[in-house]
Design a protein around this motif. Structure first.
Motif, PDB file in Angstrom:
ATOM      1  N   ALA A  97       0.810  -1.217   0.000  1.00 28.57           N
ATOM      2  CA  ALA A  97       0.000   0.000   0.000  1.00 28.57           C
ATOM      3  C   ALA A  97       0.842   1.266   0.000  1.00 28.57           C
ATOM      4  CB  ALA A  97      -0.931   0.008   1.217  1.00 28.57           C
ATOM      5  N   ALA A  98       2.124   1.142   0.292  1.00 26.77           N
ATOM      6  CA  ALA A  98       2.982   2.319   0.403  1.00 26.77           C
ATOM      7  C   ALA A  98       3.648   2.627  -0.930  1.00 26.77           C
ATOM      8  CB  ALA A  98       4.045   2.096   1.473  1.00 26.77           C
ATOM      9  N   PRO A  99       3.547   3.854  -1.410  1.00 26.65           N
ATOM     10  CA  PRO A  99       4.178   4.218  -2.679  1.00 26.65           C
ATOM     11  C   PRO A  99       5.684   3.975  -2.640  1.00 26.65           C
ATOM     12  CG  PRO A  99       2.676   5.950  -1.942  1.00 26.65           C
ATOM     13  CD  PRO A  99       2.817   4.984  -0.805  1.00 26.65           C
ATOM     14  N   GLY A 100       6.181   3.331  -3.674  1.00 26.81           N
ATOM     15  CA  GLY A 100       7.624   3.131  -3.799  1.00 26.81           C
ATOM     16  C   GLY A 100       8.211   2.022  -2.950  1.00 26.81           C
ATOM     17  N   SER A 101       7.378   1.258  -2.254  1.00 27.58           N
ATOM     18  CA  SER A 101       7.911   0.219  -1.364  1.00 27.58           C
ATOM     19  C   SER A 101       7.887  -1.177  -1.968  1.00 27.58           C
ATOM     20  CB  SER A 101       7.119   0.201  -0.041  1.00 27.58           C
ATOM     21  OG  SER A 101       7.300   1.413   0.667  1.00 27.58           O
ATOM     22  N   ARG A 102       7.228  -1.340  -3.104  1.00 25.70           N
ATOM     23  CA  ARG A 102       7.078  -2.689  -3.658  1.00 25.70           C
ATOM     24  C   ARG A 102       8.400  -3.298  -4.092  1.00 25.70           C
ATOM     25  NH1 ARG A 102       1.404  -3.445  -6.840  1.00 25.70           N
ATOM     26  NH2 ARG A 102       0.071  -2.363  -5.326  1.00 25.70           N
ATOM     27  N   GLY A 103       9.394  -2.456  -4.352  1.00 30.98           N
ATOM     28  CA  GLY A 103      10.690  -2.975  -4.775  1.00 30.98           C
ATOM     29  C   GLY A 103      11.296  -3.913  -3.754  1.00 30.98           C
ATOM     30  N   LEU A 104      10.985  -3.702  -2.469  1.00 36.46           N
ATOM     31  CA  LEU A 104      11.510  -4.579  -1.429  1.00 36.46           C
ATOM     32  C   LEU A 104      10.982  -5.994  -1.614  1.00 36.46           C
ATOM     33  CD1 LEU A 104      12.988  -5.205   1.176  1.00 36.46           C
ATOM     34  CD2 LEU A 104      11.019  -4.348   2.436  1.00 36.46           C
ATOM     35  N   LEU A 105       9.695  -6.139  -1.876  1.00 39.67           N
ATOM     36  CA  LEU A 105       9.130  -7.470  -2.079  1.00 39.67           C
ATOM     37  C   LEU A 105       9.742  -8.137  -3.300  1.00 39.67           C
ATOM     38  CD1 LEU A 105       5.326  -6.941  -1.319  1.00 39.67           C
ATOM     39  CD2 LEU A 105       7.144  -7.671   0.218  1.00 39.67           C
ATOM     40  N   GLU A 106       9.878  -7.378  -4.386  1.00 45.75           N
ATOM     41  CA  GLU A 106      10.431  -7.946  -5.606  1.00 45.75           C
ATOM     42  C   GLU A 106      11.873  -8.399  -5.394  1.00 45.75           C
ATOM     43  OE1 GLU A 106       9.980  -4.875  -8.461  1.00 45.75           O
ATOM     44  OE2 GLU A 106       7.781  -4.924  -8.435  1.00 45.75           O
ATOM     45  N   THR A 107      12.685  -7.546  -4.764  1.00 44.42           N
ATOM     46  CA  THR A 107      14.090  -7.889  -4.552  1.00 44.42           C
ATOM     47  C   THR A 107      14.241  -9.067  -3.604  1.00 44.42           C
ATOM     48  OG1 THR A 107      14.744  -5.581  -4.880  1.00 44.42           O
ATOM     49  CG2 THR A 107      16.319  -6.996  -3.766  1.00 44.42           C
ATOM     50  N   SER A 108      13.510  -9.049  -2.501  1.00 44.06           N
ATOM     51  CA  SER A 108      13.658 -10.121  -1.515  1.00 44.06           C
ATOM     52  C   SER A 108      13.179 -11.453  -2.070  1.00 44.06           C
ATOM     53  CB  SER A 108      12.896  -9.781  -0.232  1.00 44.06           C
ATOM     54  OG  SER A 108      11.503  -9.725  -0.460  1.00 44.06           O
ATOM     55  N   ARG A 109      12.103 -11.453  -2.840  1.00 44.23           N
ATOM     56  CA  ARG A 109      11.606 -12.712  -3.384  1.00 44.23           C
ATOM     57  C   ARG A 109      12.516 -13.266  -4.469  1.00 44.23           C
ATOM     58  NH1 ARG A 109       5.143 -11.094  -3.210  1.00 44.23           N
ATOM     59  NH2 ARG A 109       4.911 -11.512  -0.976  1.00 44.23           N
ATOM     60  N   GLN A 110      13.102 -12.385  -5.260  1.00 45.78           N
ATOM     61  CA  GLN A 110      14.076 -12.864  -6.250  1.00 45.78           C
ATOM     62  C   GLN A 110      15.274 -13.490  -5.543  1.00 45.78           C
ATOM     63  OE1 GLN A 110      13.941 -13.141  -9.640  1.00 45.78           O
ATOM     64  NE2 GLN A 110      11.793 -12.623  -9.292  1.00 45.78           N
TER      65      GLN A 110
END
Length: 254
Positions: A97-110
């Motif tokens: 829900a937080a703008p600009g925070s989705r990169g953390l999920l993408e990086t950690s899951r990769q």
């Protein structure tokens, strides 16, 4: 796990800290420090194949956001670093829900996918060379299942797995036979792609999924890994990435 060993990030209060973890090398350095203990930038450079200048820079970024801190030095020539917490967690719902925070999920899951691949390779090598005894052959492996669950049932399943894992970890803490076991739990709901006429009784048709761990489940079902964590790799460390960065459900630190 006690509160001192866990750090919970809030995207509203900790946006800069969350952003710091979107760099793959920082995640790997943090995981290495958690897995192997304190190290210098040069030692971490040797383990990752990076330059010491690069690892030193990224360690300073992690220190700025209180993920790592200076450890006791063996001598006065070079800083040693240690992880401050053993687990970093956050609310997936809050991050999404937080703008600009989705990169953390993408990086950690990769990184978690890379970690799983590295673990499988090391596990197979340990079996082939006899570094793991025959007693580990039967319980180790990967299962890919695709049950149909409600959000409440999925939460209950994850709570049960985490509680049992904590219980068994405490029980085996002083057993000399215990080995490090990479435990990757994937719980990824998939929206039905079936048209209305392809549903049974208005409900999505269940696709078959393999349960043997020898193949991928139909339609890209999520893999649920059980028991595959041998000793760390020399160059690419199982457990040296977001395997040590947990993603809790909203309102839950797991």
């Amino acid at each position: 796990m006690d509160d001192d060993s866990r750090r919970v990030l809030d995207p509203e209060r900790d946006p800069a800290a969350l952003k710091a973890l979107t760099h793959p090398l920082r995640l790997r350095l943090l995981g290495l420090l958690r897995l192997r203990g304190p190290a210098t930038a040069s030692e971490l450079a040797d383990r990752t194949g990076e330059s010491s200048a690069s690892t030193s820079y990224h360690l300073r970024v992690l220190a700025k956001h209180a993920f790592v801190a200076e450890a006791e030095h063996r001598d006065g020539r070079e800083r040693r670093w240690k992880a401050v917490h053993s687990v970093t967690s956050w609310s997936n719902a809050a991050v999404l829900a937080a703008p600009g925070s989705r990169g953390l999920l993408e990086t950690s899951r990769q990184r978690q996918l890379e970690h799983l691949r590295e673990t499988v390779e090391r596990h197979e090598a340990d079996i082939a060379t006899g570094r793991l005894g025959r007693e580990w052959h039967e319980p180790s492996g990967i299962s890919d299942l695709m049950p149909r669950l409600t959000p409440e049932s999925l939460s209950e399943l994850l709570d049960t797995v985490n509680a049992k894992l904590a219980e068994l970890t405490a029980r085996d803490a002083d057993d000399p036979r215990a080995e490090q076991v990479v435990t990757v739990v994937a719980a990824l709901p998939l929206a039905s792609a079936e048209p209305a006429e392809g549903r049974a009784g208005g409900r999505p048709v269940q696709h078959p999924a393999t349960a043997s761990g020898d193949g991928a489940a139909a339609d890209g079902a999520a893999d649920g890994e059980r028991g595959a964590d041998g000793a760390p790799l020399a160059d690419a460390e199982p457990g040296a990435g977001p395997a040590t960065v947990r993603e809790p459900r909203s309102g839950d630190d797991r």
